[in-house]
Design a protein around this motif. Structure first.
Motif, PDB file in Angstrom:
ATOM      1  N   PHE A 197      -2.349 -21.856  29.807  1.00 48.16           N
ATOM      2  CA  PHE A 197      -2.698 -20.379  30.625  1.00 48.16           C
ATOM      3  C   PHE A 197      -2.693 -20.607  32.234  1.00 48.16           C
ATOM      4  CE2 PHE A 197      -5.137 -16.739  32.300  1.00 48.16           C
ATOM      5  CZ  PHE A 197      -3.997 -15.785  32.082  1.00 48.16           C
ATOM      6  N   ASP A 198      -1.797 -20.205  32.881  1.00 42.45           N
ATOM      7  CA  ASP A 198      -1.779 -20.660  34.470  1.00 42.45           C
ATOM      8  C   ASP A 198      -2.062 -19.246  35.015  1.00 42.45           C
ATOM      9  OD1 ASP A 198      -1.189 -20.993  37.026  1.00 42.45           O
ATOM     10  OD2 ASP A 198       0.844 -21.343  36.641  1.00 42.45           O
ATOM     11  N   ARG A 199      -3.453 -19.031  35.450  1.00 47.00           N
ATOM     12  CA  ARG A 199      -3.826 -17.776  35.975  1.00 47.00           C
ATOM     13  C   ARG A 199      -3.547 -17.691  37.615  1.00 47.00           C
ATOM     14  NH1 ARG A 199      -8.681 -19.126  38.252  1.00 47.00           N
ATOM     15  NH2 ARG A 199      -9.537 -20.983  37.594  1.00 47.00           N
ATOM     16  N   SER A 200      -2.889 -18.739  37.958  1.00 40.43           N
ATOM     17  CA  SER A 200      -2.282 -18.790  39.430  1.00 40.43           C
ATOM     18  C   SER A 200      -3.410 -18.520  40.242  1.00 40.43           C
ATOM     19  CB  SER A 200      -1.419 -17.500  39.522  1.00 40.43           C
ATOM     20  OG  SER A 200      -0.187 -17.684  38.744  1.00 40.43           O
ATOM     21  N   GLY A 201      -4.521 -19.115  40.239  1.00 42.43           N
ATOM     22  CA  GLY A 201      -5.684 -19.076  41.086  1.00 42.43           C
ATOM     23  C   GLY A 201      -6.497 -17.955  41.151  1.00 42.43           C
ATOM     24  N   TYR A 202      -6.289 -16.913  40.299  1.00 39.43           N
ATOM     25  CA  TYR A 202      -6.860 -15.671  40.125  1.00 39.43           C
ATOM     26  C   TYR A 202      -8.175 -16.054  39.147  1.00 39.43           C
ATOM     27  CZ  TYR A 202      -2.582 -13.283  41.702  1.00 39.43           C
ATOM     28  OH  TYR A 202      -1.651 -13.185  42.428  1.00 39.43           O
ATOM     29  N   LYS A 203      -9.152 -15.031  39.397  1.00 37.37           N
ATOM     30  CA  LYS A 203     -10.384 -15.333  38.670  1.00 37.37           C
ATOM     31  C   LYS A 203      -9.958 -14.751  37.484  1.00 37.37           C
ATOM     32  CE  LYS A 203     -13.795 -14.758  42.209  1.00 37.37           C
ATOM     33  NZ  LYS A 203     -15.104 -13.874  42.778  1.00 37.37           N
ATOM     34  N   TYR A 204     -10.770 -15.423  36.405  1.00 35.51           N
ATOM     35  CA  TYR A 204     -10.370 -14.989  34.859  1.00 35.51           C
ATOM     36  C   TYR A 204     -11.289 -13.788  34.593  1.00 35.51           C
ATOM     37  CZ  TYR A 204      -9.486 -15.465  29.756  1.00 35.51           C
ATOM     38  OH  TYR A 204      -9.063 -15.203  28.663  1.00 35.51           O
ATOM     39  N   HIS A 205     -11.056 -12.568  34.914  1.00 37.34           N
ATOM     40  CA  HIS A 205     -11.700 -11.272  34.864  1.00 37.34           C
ATOM     41  C   HIS A 205     -10.580 -10.414  35.027  1.00 37.34           C
ATOM     42  CE1 HIS A 205     -12.419  -9.483  38.571  1.00 37.34           C
ATOM     43  NE2 HIS A 205     -12.256 -10.786  39.139  1.00 37.34           N
ATOM     44  N   GLY A 206     -10.913  -8.922  34.733  1.00 44.88           N
ATOM     45  CA  GLY A 206     -10.311  -7.757  35.011  1.00 44.88           C
ATOM     46  C   GLY A 206      -8.807  -7.829  34.199  1.00 44.88           C
ATOM     47  N   ARG A 207      -7.694  -7.562  34.972  1.00 40.79           N
ATOM     48  CA  ARG A 207      -6.523  -7.646  34.686  1.00 40.79           C
ATOM     49  C   ARG A 207      -5.971  -8.799  34.060  1.00 40.79           C
ATOM     50  NH1 ARG A 207      -2.464  -5.115  38.870  1.00 40.79           N
ATOM     51  NH2 ARG A 207      -4.196  -6.073  40.615  1.00 40.79           N
ATOM     52  N   ILE A 208      -6.245 -10.153  34.685  1.00 45.45           N
ATOM     53  CA  ILE A 208      -5.789 -11.163  34.091  1.00 45.45           C
ATOM     54  C   ILE A 208      -6.590 -11.543  32.873  1.00 45.45           C
ATOM     55  CG2 ILE A 208      -5.952 -13.722  34.623  1.00 45.45           C
ATOM     56  CD1 ILE A 208      -4.393 -12.094  36.468  1.00 45.45           C
ATOM     57  N   LYS A 209      -7.854 -11.271  32.513  1.00 45.23           N
ATOM     58  CA  LYS A 209      -8.448 -11.436  31.349  1.00 45.23           C
ATOM     59  C   LYS A 209      -7.944 -10.569  30.206  1.00 45.23           C
ATOM     60  CE  LYS A 209     -12.963 -11.916  29.251  1.00 45.23           C
ATOM     61  NZ  LYS A 209     -12.634 -11.124  28.033  1.00 45.23           N
ATOM     62  N   ALA A 210      -7.598  -9.387  30.653  1.00 40.18           N
ATOM     63  CA  ALA A 210      -6.946  -8.387  29.689  1.00 40.18           C
ATOM     64  C   ALA A 210      -5.807  -8.790  29.132  1.00 40.18           C
ATOM     65  CB  ALA A 210      -7.000  -6.927  30.292  1.00 40.18           C
ATOM     66  N   LEU A 211      -4.645  -9.442  29.986  1.00 38.14           N
ATOM     67  CA  LEU A 211      -3.407  -9.871  29.757  1.00 38.14           C
ATOM     68  C   LEU A 211      -3.739 -11.059  28.832  1.00 38.14           C
ATOM     69  CD1 LEU A 211      -0.461 -10.248  32.015  1.00 38.14           C
ATOM     70  CD2 LEU A 211      -1.118 -12.109  30.558  1.00 38.14           C
ATOM     71  N   ALA A 212      -4.567 -11.757  29.106  1.00 39.28           N
ATOM     72  CA  ALA A 212      -4.638 -13.245  28.383  1.00 39.28           C
ATOM     73  C   ALA A 212      -5.078 -12.860  26.778  1.00 39.28           C
ATOM     74  CB  ALA A 212      -5.726 -14.238  28.862  1.00 39.28           C
ATOM     75  N   ASP A 213      -6.098 -11.986  26.785  1.00 34.04           N
ATOM     76  CA  ASP A 213      -6.623 -11.612  25.467  1.00 34.04           C
ATOM     77  C   ASP A 213      -5.672 -10.823  24.496  1.00 34.04           C
ATOM     78  OD1 ASP A 213      -9.266 -12.491  26.266  1.00 34.04           O
ATOM     79  OD2 ASP A 213     -10.152 -10.729  26.729  1.00 34.04           O
ATOM     80  N   SER A 214      -4.659 -10.113  25.268  1.00 39.77           N
ATOM     81  CA  SER A 214      -3.770  -9.287  24.558  1.00 39.77           C
ATOM     82  C   SER A 214      -2.724 -10.337  24.117  1.00 39.77           C
ATOM     83  CB  SER A 214      -2.990  -8.303  25.378  1.00 39.77           C
ATOM     84  OG  SER A 214      -2.086  -7.470  24.828  1.00 39.77           O
ATOM     85  N   ALA A 215      -2.216 -11.294  24.790  1.00 36.72           N
ATOM     86  CA  ALA A 215      -1.491 -12.303  24.466  1.00 36.72           C
ATOM     87  C   ALA A 215      -1.729 -13.126  23.240  1.00 36.72           C
ATOM     88  CB  ALA A 215      -0.889 -13.208  25.679  1.00 36.72           C
ATOM     89  N   ARG A 216      -3.208 -13.459  23.183  1.00 38.95           N
ATOM     90  CA  ARG A 216      -3.786 -14.140  22.183  1.00 38.95           C
ATOM     91  C   ARG A 216      -3.749 -13.296  20.704  1.00 38.95           C
ATOM     92  NH1 ARG A 216      -8.059 -15.662  25.879  1.00 38.95           N
ATOM     93  NH2 ARG A 216      -7.800 -18.078  26.347  1.00 38.95           N
ATOM     94  N   GLU A 217      -4.071 -12.214  21.033  1.00 39.17           N
ATOM     95  CA  GLU A 217      -3.973 -11.237  19.861  1.00 39.17           C
ATOM     96  C   GLU A 217      -2.630 -11.130  19.228  1.00 39.17           C
ATOM     97  OE1 GLU A 217      -5.858  -7.734  21.370  1.00 39.17           O
ATOM     98  OE2 GLU A 217      -7.830  -8.574  21.757  1.00 39.17           O
ATOM     99  N   ASN A 218      -1.698 -11.276  20.029  1.00 38.66           N
ATOM    100  CA  ASN A 218      -0.089 -11.059  19.257  1.00 38.66           C
ATOM    101  C   ASN A 218       0.587 -12.198  19.192  1.00 38.66           C
ATOM    102  OD1 ASN A 218       0.106  -8.078  19.484  1.00 38.66           O
ATOM    103  ND2 ASN A 218      -0.865  -8.318  21.400  1.00 38.66           N
ATOM    104  N   GLY A 219      -0.126 -13.394  18.961  1.00 37.14           N
ATOM    105  CA  GLY A 219       0.494 -14.748  18.603  1.00 37.14           C
ATOM    106  C   GLY A 219       0.474 -15.537  19.437  1.00 37.14           C
ATOM    107  N   LEU A 220      -0.039 -15.720  20.564  1.00 37.54           N
ATOM    108  CA  LEU A 220      -0.060 -16.979  21.514  1.00 37.54           C
ATOM    109  C   LEU A 220      -1.119 -17.651  21.035  1.00 37.54           C
ATOM    110  CD1 LEU A 220       1.795 -15.868  24.608  1.00 37.54           C
ATOM    111  CD2 LEU A 220       2.912 -17.333  22.868  1.00 37.54           C
ATOM    112  N   THR A 221      -1.194 -18.841  21.476  1.00 40.58           N
ATOM    113  CA  THR A 221      -2.452 -19.772  21.250  1.00 40.58           C
ATOM    114  C   THR A 221      -2.528 -20.667  22.380  1.00 40.58           C
ATOM    115  OG1 THR A 221      -1.831 -20.228  18.998  1.00 40.58           O
ATOM    116  CG2 THR A 221      -3.482 -21.613  19.719  1.00 40.58           C
ATOM    117  N   PHE A 222      -3.852 -20.585  23.119  1.00 39.20           N
ATOM    118  CA  PHE A 222      -4.028 -21.339  24.417  1.00 39.20           C
ATOM    119  C   PHE A 222      -5.538 -21.364  24.601  1.00 39.20           C
ATOM    120  CE2 PHE A 222      -2.762 -17.028  25.661  1.00 39.20           C
ATOM    121  CZ  PHE A 222      -3.781 -16.694  26.729  1.00 39.20           C
TER     122      PHE A 222
END
Length: 117
Positions: free
Chosen positions: A92-117
């Motif tokens: 997961f390359d968060r591009s220097g953004y803090k891991y919260h809010g929209r970035i965290k929501a996107l990551a959690d959703s990707a994990r729930e739908n089949g991606l592993t990281f």
């Protein structure tokens, strides 16, 4: 003092490590009005899948393109496209953004739908 963007400076470290390891990565970019995600192959730096709130199909289903609900939708969409392309394990390359809010929501959703990281 450098005039470089601090976010990009922070992103450089993690991107350098990912490049060294040749891992496929999920890159995220967020603007004030949209959110974008790309799956990039670690070996030859080719884009495998993309998803963003600027896509017509996504825009129709969302009331607002710049909130957590939009990020969740994009996380789900990018995960589905990646799994369809045969990619399940990524970095997961968060591009220097803090891991919260929209970035965290996107990551959690990707994990729930089949991606592993």
């Amino acid at each position: 003092m450098s005039t470089e963007n601090p976010r990009l400076r922070r992103a450089r470290k993690s991107r350098a490590k990912m490049a060294e390891l040749h891992v496929t990565r999920l890159t995220v970019y967020r603007s004030n009005s949209n959110i974008y995600a790309q799956i990039i192959d670690g070996n030859n730096n080719k884009v495998i899948a993309t998803a963003s709130t600027t896509e017509a199909e996504v825009k129709k289903t969302l009331k607002n393109t710049s909130n957590k609900d939009a990020a969740i939708a994009i996380g789900k969409r990018i995960a589905e496209k990646a799994v369809k392309a045969g990619v399940k394990e990524i970095a997961f390359d968060r591009s220097g953004y803090k891991y919260h809010g929209r970035i965290k929501a996107l990551a959690d959703s990707a994990r729930e739908n089949g991606l592993t990281f």
